[in-house]
Design a protein around this motif. Sequence first.
Motif, PDB file in Angstrom:
ATOM      1  N   VAL A 141      43.722  91.685 -29.138  1.00 58.05           N
ATOM      2  CA  VAL A 141      43.441  93.012 -28.391  1.00 58.05           C
ATOM      3  C   VAL A 141      44.495  92.435 -27.065  1.00 58.05           C
ATOM      4  CG1 VAL A 141      42.588  94.477 -26.421  1.00 58.05           C
ATOM      5  CG2 VAL A 141      41.688  94.049 -28.520  1.00 58.05           C
ATOM      6  N   GLU A 142      43.850  90.748 -26.464  1.00 58.15           N
ATOM      7  CA  GLU A 142      45.161  90.083 -25.340  1.00 58.15           C
ATOM      8  C   GLU A 142      46.188  89.890 -26.124  1.00 58.15           C
ATOM      9  OE1 GLU A 142      42.215  86.638 -25.653  1.00 58.15           O
ATOM     10  OE2 GLU A 142      40.380  87.843 -25.483  1.00 58.15           O
ATOM     11  N   ASP A 143      46.464  89.486 -26.530  1.00 61.44           N
ATOM     12  CA  ASP A 143      47.683  89.569 -27.292  1.00 61.44           C
ATOM     13  C   ASP A 143      49.364  90.248 -27.859  1.00 61.44           C
ATOM     14  OD1 ASP A 143      49.930  88.124 -28.540  1.00 61.44           O
ATOM     15  OD2 ASP A 143      49.410  88.747 -30.692  1.00 61.44           O
ATOM     16  N   ILE A 144      48.544  91.522 -28.030  1.00 64.40           N
ATOM     17  CA  ILE A 144      48.396  93.152 -27.499  1.00 64.40           C
ATOM     18  C   ILE A 144      49.207  93.392 -25.823  1.00 64.40           C
ATOM     19  CG2 ILE A 144      48.269  95.683 -27.808  1.00 64.40           C
ATOM     20  CD1 ILE A 144      46.919  94.724 -30.277  1.00 64.40           C
ATOM     21  N   PHE A 145      48.435  93.244 -25.273  1.00 63.09           N
ATOM     22  CA  PHE A 145      48.118  93.165 -23.720  1.00 63.09           C
ATOM     23  C   PHE A 145      49.464  92.336 -23.443  1.00 63.09           C
ATOM     24  CE2 PHE A 145      47.209  91.867 -18.772  1.00 63.09           C
ATOM     25  CZ  PHE A 145      47.096  93.650 -18.839  1.00 63.09           C
ATOM     26  N   SER A 150      55.613  92.041 -21.333  1.00 70.37           N
ATOM     27  CA  SER A 150      55.970  90.399 -21.333  1.00 70.37           C
ATOM     28  C   SER A 150      57.001  91.368 -20.403  1.00 70.37           C
ATOM     29  CB  SER A 150      56.666  90.685 -22.812  1.00 70.37           C
ATOM     30  OG  SER A 150      54.807  89.871 -23.271  1.00 70.37           O
ATOM     31  N   PRO A 151      58.095  92.333 -20.774  1.00 66.03           N
ATOM     32  CA  PRO A 151      59.105  92.768 -20.238  1.00 66.03           C
ATOM     33  C   PRO A 151      59.082  93.484 -18.825  1.00 66.03           C
ATOM     34  CG  PRO A 151      58.921  94.104 -21.990  1.00 66.03           C
ATOM     35  CD  PRO A 151      57.691  93.766 -21.504  1.00 66.03           C
ATOM     36  N   THR A 152      57.052  93.276 -17.851  1.00 68.38           N
ATOM     37  CA  THR A 152      57.516  94.402 -16.962  1.00 68.38           C
ATOM     38  C   THR A 152      56.554  93.087 -15.769  1.00 68.38           C
ATOM     39  OG1 THR A 152      56.078  95.939 -18.533  1.00 68.38           O
ATOM     40  CG2 THR A 152      54.757  95.490 -16.093  1.00 68.38           C
ATOM     41  N   PRO A 153      57.045  93.644 -14.792  1.00 69.25           N
ATOM     42  CA  PRO A 153      56.387  92.360 -13.758  1.00 69.25           C
ATOM     43  C   PRO A 153      54.887  91.906 -13.891  1.00 69.25           C
ATOM     44  CG  PRO A 153      57.686  93.837 -12.458  1.00 69.25           C
ATOM     45  CD  PRO A 153      57.448  94.552 -14.717  1.00 69.25           C
ATOM     46  N   LEU A 154      54.640  91.429 -14.304  1.00 68.23           N
ATOM     47  CA  LEU A 154      52.991  90.736 -13.994  1.00 68.23           C
ATOM     48  C   LEU A 154      52.940  89.843 -13.565  1.00 68.23           C
ATOM     49  CD1 LEU A 154      51.105  91.230 -16.962  1.00 68.23           C
ATOM     50  CD2 LEU A 154      50.798  92.625 -15.465  1.00 68.23           C
ATOM     51  N   THR A 155      52.376  89.507 -12.623  1.00 70.67           N
ATOM     52  CA  THR A 155      51.956  88.493 -11.595  1.00 70.67           C
ATOM     53  C   THR A 155      50.966  87.262 -12.930  1.00 70.67           C
ATOM     54  OG1 THR A 155      50.121  88.758 -10.716  1.00 70.67           O
ATOM     55  CG2 THR A 155      51.840  89.577  -9.556  1.00 70.67           C
ATOM     56  N   GLN A 156      51.716  86.272 -12.237  1.00 72.44           N
ATOM     57  CA  GLN A 156      50.630  84.880 -12.859  1.00 72.44           C
ATOM     58  C   GLN A 156      49.328  85.019 -12.966  1.00 72.44           C
ATOM     59  OE1 GLN A 156      52.909  81.940 -11.277  1.00 72.44           O
ATOM     60  NE2 GLN A 156      53.361  80.985 -13.069  1.00 72.44           N
ATOM     61  N   GLN A 158      47.611  88.279 -12.565  1.00 70.81           N
ATOM     62  CA  GLN A 158      46.990  89.156 -13.783  1.00 70.81           C
ATOM     63  C   GLN A 158      47.494  88.929 -15.097  1.00 70.81           C
ATOM     64  OE1 GLN A 158      50.177  92.336 -11.963  1.00 70.81           O
ATOM     65  NE2 GLN A 158      48.905  92.855 -10.637  1.00 70.81           N
ATOM     66  N   ARG A 159      48.539  88.150 -14.913  1.00 71.59           N
ATOM     67  CA  ARG A 159      48.142  87.211 -16.320  1.00 71.59           C
ATOM     68  C   ARG A 159      46.929  86.304 -16.932  1.00 71.59           C
ATOM     69  NH1 ARG A 159      53.050  83.768 -16.878  1.00 71.59           N
ATOM     70  NH2 ARG A 159      52.518  83.151 -18.870  1.00 71.59           N
ATOM     71  N   SER A 160      46.848  86.161 -15.624  1.00 66.48           N
ATOM     72  CA  SER A 160      45.475  84.577 -15.738  1.00 66.48           C
ATOM     73  C   SER A 160      44.482  85.075 -16.987  1.00 66.48           C
ATOM     74  CB  SER A 160      44.818  85.031 -14.304  1.00 66.48           C
ATOM     75  OG  SER A 160      44.533  85.508 -13.903  1.00 66.48           O
ATOM     76  N   ARG A 161      43.993  87.278 -16.859  1.00 67.96           N
ATOM     77  CA  ARG A 161      43.240  87.466 -17.507  1.00 67.96           C
ATOM     78  C   ARG A 161      43.617  87.628 -18.642  1.00 67.96           C
ATOM     79  NH1 ARG A 161      40.400  90.675 -13.764  1.00 67.96           N
ATOM     80  NH2 ARG A 161      41.264  91.600 -12.058  1.00 67.96           N
ATOM     81  N   SER A 162      43.943  87.347 -19.239  1.00 72.08           N
ATOM     82  CA  SER A 162      44.113  87.039 -20.914  1.00 72.08           C
ATOM     83  C   SER A 162      44.295  85.461 -21.204  1.00 72.08           C
ATOM     84  CB  SER A 162      45.893  88.000 -21.168  1.00 72.08           C
ATOM     85  OG  SER A 162      46.773  87.571 -20.374  1.00 72.08           O
ATOM     86  N   VAL A 163      44.739  84.980 -20.115  1.00 77.63           N
ATOM     87  CA  VAL A 163      44.823  83.178 -20.348  1.00 77.63           C
ATOM     88  C   VAL A 163      43.719  83.320 -20.232  1.00 77.63           C
ATOM     89  CG1 VAL A 163      45.496  81.434 -19.629  1.00 77.63           C
ATOM     90  CG2 VAL A 163      46.786  82.544 -19.806  1.00 77.63           C
ATOM     91  N   MET A 164      42.605  83.417 -19.326  1.00 76.76           N
ATOM     92  CA  MET A 164      41.172  82.963 -19.443  1.00 76.76           C
ATOM     93  C   MET A 164      40.446  83.136 -20.069  1.00 76.76           C
ATOM     94  SD  MET A 164      39.837  84.548 -16.388  1.00 76.76           S
ATOM     95  CE  MET A 164      40.394  84.835 -15.487  1.00 76.76           C
ATOM     96  N   GLY A 165      40.543  84.431 -20.884  1.00 68.95           N
ATOM     97  CA  GLY A 165      40.421  85.483 -21.661  1.00 68.95           C
ATOM     98  C   GLY A 165      39.363  86.726 -21.654  1.00 68.95           C
ATOM     99  N   THR A 166      38.957  87.335 -22.820  1.00 67.18           N
ATOM    100  CA  THR A 166      38.200  88.771 -21.913  1.00 67.18           C
ATOM    101  C   THR A 166      36.758  88.124 -21.705  1.00 67.18           C
ATOM    102  OG1 THR A 166      39.236  89.810 -23.994  1.00 67.18           O
ATOM    103  CG2 THR A 166      37.902  90.905 -23.377  1.00 67.18           C
TER     104      THR A 166
END
Length: 353
Positions: A141-145, A150-156, A158-166
């Motif tokens: 799910v994290e990888d899908i998100f 990836s093409p969307t301007p997610l801020t860093q 906002q990306r931190s949620r998937s980086v830290m884990g669900t």
Amino acid sequence: MIRSTLPSGVKTLQKWYANGQLVFDNAIQRSSGQWGILQKSLLIHSILAGYPIPPVFLLKYKNDDATIYDCIEGKQRLLNTFSFMSWEYALHGGTPDVELDGEVYEIAGRSFDELSDELKDIISGYRYSISVIEDATEEEVEDIFYRLNSPTPLTQIQRSRSVMGTELARWTRDILEKDFFTKAICLTQAQWRREGDLEVLLQTMLLLDNRSENYEYKAISNTEVLKYCSHIRGRFSPEKRVVIEELFDYLSGAFSDKCKFLKKSAVPMVAVIGKLALENSITPEQYRGFIDSFANTVNEEYEANKGNGNVKRVKTEGRLLAMADDFGQYFNISNLVVIGGSAESEDANEAED
């Protein structure tokens, strides 16, 4: 992992949302309120005018024998459609007209109840392209998100949620529901949309980890915070979580209403010094008194470390040390430890919002 489609109209989805069958609480999702009124209005115009709209992705699972659909992509589109249908906003004055069967409808400035029945029916019956995912692991799910955005301007941040884990993202979301974040801090609308509350929480956690275990960092910039999220994934212990929970419960007691001093750059400073106050049995009311006093005086050292480049480590610690010095004098406490080991270089140059 199984993927299928869901042929349901907006009105049906809205009913599912109302009865809890459709949810938007996946921890890796962006928070609500990301769109401005023009962006919301153009979505409604796209529905009415037949413009292409990106698909929605839902995670399907069972909960006590009930089927639940958890949105992992398309949250803003669905919620803003639902809120328009609930008369929660009127369309932007610059929203284009809609032409249907040779007739032109002016929709700018109108709420849902002010539209013609024909236009209401188009919105209520609109079918988003919906992909349903079943039997996916949290990692999938994290990888899908991440791939979808990836093409969307997610801020860093906002990306931190998937980086830290669900699991950890879900915990931080709970912390952000405390009164300190919802009632006391002063962020601009742009900072709220970019989830500045999550940013200052993660900056605080980073600084406290530096203090307690010499976590090395070059700045509290978004880039460094993202590295920190990777560092704590799967290793932020229950004991450390309790420390953070107790700190922000304490700060919620100290700041029960809006505090003008609690702008984005000041929040991590106030939180870290708040940890000192908690350790020294300073009451929340006494700590609020100190912050009010600090805000109404000019601390030259603190001021010198504000402004451009204030996320750099040297300036961050300069502000912390200046506030800690005033804190010690105010409460007559000596030998305060507010920072950990020093980094060898400070080459991060991001400016604070």
